[in-house]
Scaffold this motif. Sequence first.
Motif, PDB file in Angstrom:
ATOM      1  N   VAL A  32      18.998  -4.816  69.570  1.00 37.68           N
ATOM      2  CA  VAL A  32      19.479  -3.439  69.454  1.00 37.68           C
ATOM      3  C   VAL A  32      21.013  -3.437  69.483  1.00 37.68           C
ATOM      4  CG1 VAL A  32      19.475  -1.159  70.560  1.00 37.68           C
ATOM      5  CG2 VAL A  32      17.394  -2.565  70.562  1.00 37.68           C
ATOM      6  N   GLN A  58      21.927   4.641  72.845  1.00 34.49           N
ATOM      7  CA  GLN A  58      23.085   5.368  73.369  1.00 34.49           C
ATOM      8  C   GLN A  58      23.317   5.004  74.831  1.00 34.49           C
ATOM      9  OE1 GLN A  58      24.362   9.873  72.949  1.00 34.49           O
ATOM     10  NE2 GLN A  58      22.781   9.720  74.505  1.00 34.49           N
ATOM     11  N   ASN A  90      16.807  -0.156  58.987  1.00 29.72           N
ATOM     12  CA  ASN A  90      15.830  -0.381  60.067  1.00 29.72           C
ATOM     13  C   ASN A  90      16.451  -1.069  61.283  1.00 29.72           C
ATOM     14  OD1 ASN A  90      13.629   0.717  58.599  1.00 29.72           O
ATOM     15  ND2 ASN A  90      13.439  -1.211  57.458  1.00 29.72           N
ATOM     16  N   PRO A 137      17.679  -0.657  64.963  1.00 31.78           N
ATOM     17  CA  PRO A 137      17.650   0.254  66.123  1.00 31.78           C
ATOM     18  C   PRO A 137      18.973   0.266  66.865  1.00 31.78           C
ATOM     19  CG  PRO A 137      16.463  -1.770  66.628  1.00 31.78           C
ATOM     20  CD  PRO A 137      16.835  -1.852  65.175  1.00 31.78           C
ATOM     21  N   ILE A 138      19.317   1.434  67.386  1.00 33.09           N
ATOM     22  CA  ILE A 138      20.520   1.577  68.200  1.00 33.09           C
ATOM     23  C   ILE A 138      20.143   2.244  69.512  1.00 33.09           C
ATOM     24  CG2 ILE A 138      22.021   1.738  66.181  1.00 33.09           C
ATOM     25  CD1 ILE A 138      22.201   4.764  66.687  1.00 33.09           C
ATOM     26  N   TYR A 174      25.055   7.994  63.352  1.00 28.60           N
ATOM     27  CA  TYR A 174      24.864   6.547  63.481  1.00 28.60           C
ATOM     28  C   TYR A 174      23.409   6.159  63.251  1.00 28.60           C
ATOM     29  CZ  TYR A 174      29.581   5.582  65.252  1.00 28.60           C
ATOM     30  OH  TYR A 174      30.943   5.427  65.376  1.00 28.60           O
ATOM     31  N   ASP A 175      22.497   6.949  63.806  1.00 31.22           N
ATOM     32  CA  ASP A 175      21.076   6.617  63.665  1.00 31.22           C
ATOM     33  C   ASP A 175      20.639   6.700  62.204  1.00 31.22           C
ATOM     34  OD1 ASP A 175      18.634   5.871  65.026  1.00 31.22           O
ATOM     35  OD2 ASP A 175      17.874   7.866  64.535  1.00 31.22           O
ATOM     36  N   ASP A 176      21.164   7.689  61.484  1.00 30.40           N
ATOM     37  CA  ASP A 176      20.840   7.808  60.057  1.00 30.40           C
ATOM     38  C   ASP A 176      21.352   6.597  59.285  1.00 30.40           C
ATOM     39  OD1 ASP A 176      19.574  10.214  60.410  1.00 30.40           O
ATOM     40  OD2 ASP A 176      21.298  11.433  59.799  1.00 30.40           O
ATOM     41  N   MET A 227      25.594  10.646  67.395  1.00 34.90           N
ATOM     42  CA  MET A 227      24.499   9.665  67.470  1.00 34.90           C
ATOM     43  C   MET A 227      23.541   9.836  66.305  1.00 34.90           C
ATOM     44  SD  MET A 227      24.932   7.488  69.823  1.00 34.90           S
ATOM     45  CE  MET A 227      23.303   6.755  69.696  1.00 34.90           C
ATOM     46  N   SER A 228      23.344  11.073  65.857  1.00 38.52           N
ATOM     47  CA  SER A 228      22.474  11.310  64.707  1.00 38.52           C
ATOM     48  C   SER A 228      23.047  10.656  63.448  1.00 38.52           C
ATOM     49  CB  SER A 228      22.306  12.815  64.487  1.00 38.52           C
ATOM     50  OG  SER A 228      21.521  13.079  63.344  1.00 38.52           O
ATOM     51  N   GLY A 239      19.642   3.454  60.458  1.00 36.90           N
ATOM     52  CA  GLY A 239      18.226   3.570  60.115  1.00 36.90           C
ATOM     53  C   GLY A 239      17.926   3.198  58.678  1.00 36.90           C
TER      54      GLY A 239
END
Length: 408
Positions: A148, A119, A114, A116-117, A106-108, A103-104, A111
């Motif tokens: 999202v 889980q 900009n 948002p995702i 994907y978020d990076d 998840m980190s 991100g």
Amino acid sequence: MLDQPSMIHKNYLNRARPSTDSLTIVIKIGTSSICDEKTHFPLLSNLSMIVETILQLKARGHRVVLVTSAAVGTGLRRLNIDVKPKKLAAIQAIAAVGQGRLMSLYDDLFGQFNQPIAQILLTKNDLADRSQYLNAVNCFEELLDMGVVPVVNENDTICSSEIRFGDNDTLSAIAAGMVKADYLFLMTDVDCLYTDNPRTNPLAKPVWQCDDIQALREQIVVSAPGTSLGTGGMVTKLIAAELATAAGVTTVIARGSTPQNILKILSDTEQNDLPLHTRFTAKDNPLVDRKWWILHGLKSIGKIYVDHGAYRALVAKQRSSLFAAGIVKVEGDFVAQQSALILYERKDAAGAIIEVVEIGKGLVNYSCTEIGRIMGCKSADIPEILGYIESDCIVNRENLVITALREA
């Protein structure tokens, strides 16, 4: 169905497609498209292309759900473990480490734009209760309405064999049904479905279009397993396609290393340079939400066997309820409002069973003990036998899904 590829391609291009003005799209990415099978390092270039493809789809007004694998693969890399263990507790622990890292990643990547995702981790147990199922559906809808991107995976940390979907191909089909998706893309390590394994058979031909999955199974060879890290394979993708198309979702198998091809596959039919892929046509009469949940969200606890008259009534009419008078046998230990399979034993002239036909699946109004007491009886006799009556039928037609295709 399996003509020469050129003819299949021509017929495929001439088919009408649904409008692409605003679609709900579920994309399933397998472990082999996310992690290197040997080193377990993330394939960052491929992950970046997946993210960019999703952002381009959203820029065109589409709503996108991403179903991702690779929690275990990512966890193996994080813990410097070379080989996936066989012990369930160890796999669950590795998945717990890997899910956060995945998840980190994907978020990076999201991100940077900009985006948002969110889980979402699911098990079969989460969908077995109707209220929990609806809560999950409502959560999906709210997230998509907010713009999202839901990132879905099976909750490997707490999953046992009894509550696992088994693979993320099945999970993605369930998710597609929940969000009433227009398309499900199963991204894998080959371009499409072939008539045989193209790695071992040079004569294997691509299948561009499939309108009947059952007929297709009889004409092709599908035996390739998943990778050492993944759990799927082409067999599971056929199962997923069957589940999704039953819910009215057009399903596509395509190569995971070229996710940008999704944009071409969704484009106009006039172009003749479509990338290789396999499209499974959505059913014209998809199951409504409640029946989809009964069929795919619930585990069958018991079995109810019916006589020939009930079999004919249920299969031929398709809208009949199941009454006690047509029941001949009950198996399993279940209570009211649990799920049971409805079966018919076809016998020969001597009374020997030659075939067990699965008629469907439904939510029962009575327990197995109660059904055992009132089976074969008329509805009017139920109060006298039980001392009360919950319903005049065992399974209401609204809670019964008929799966038998043959005529009685």
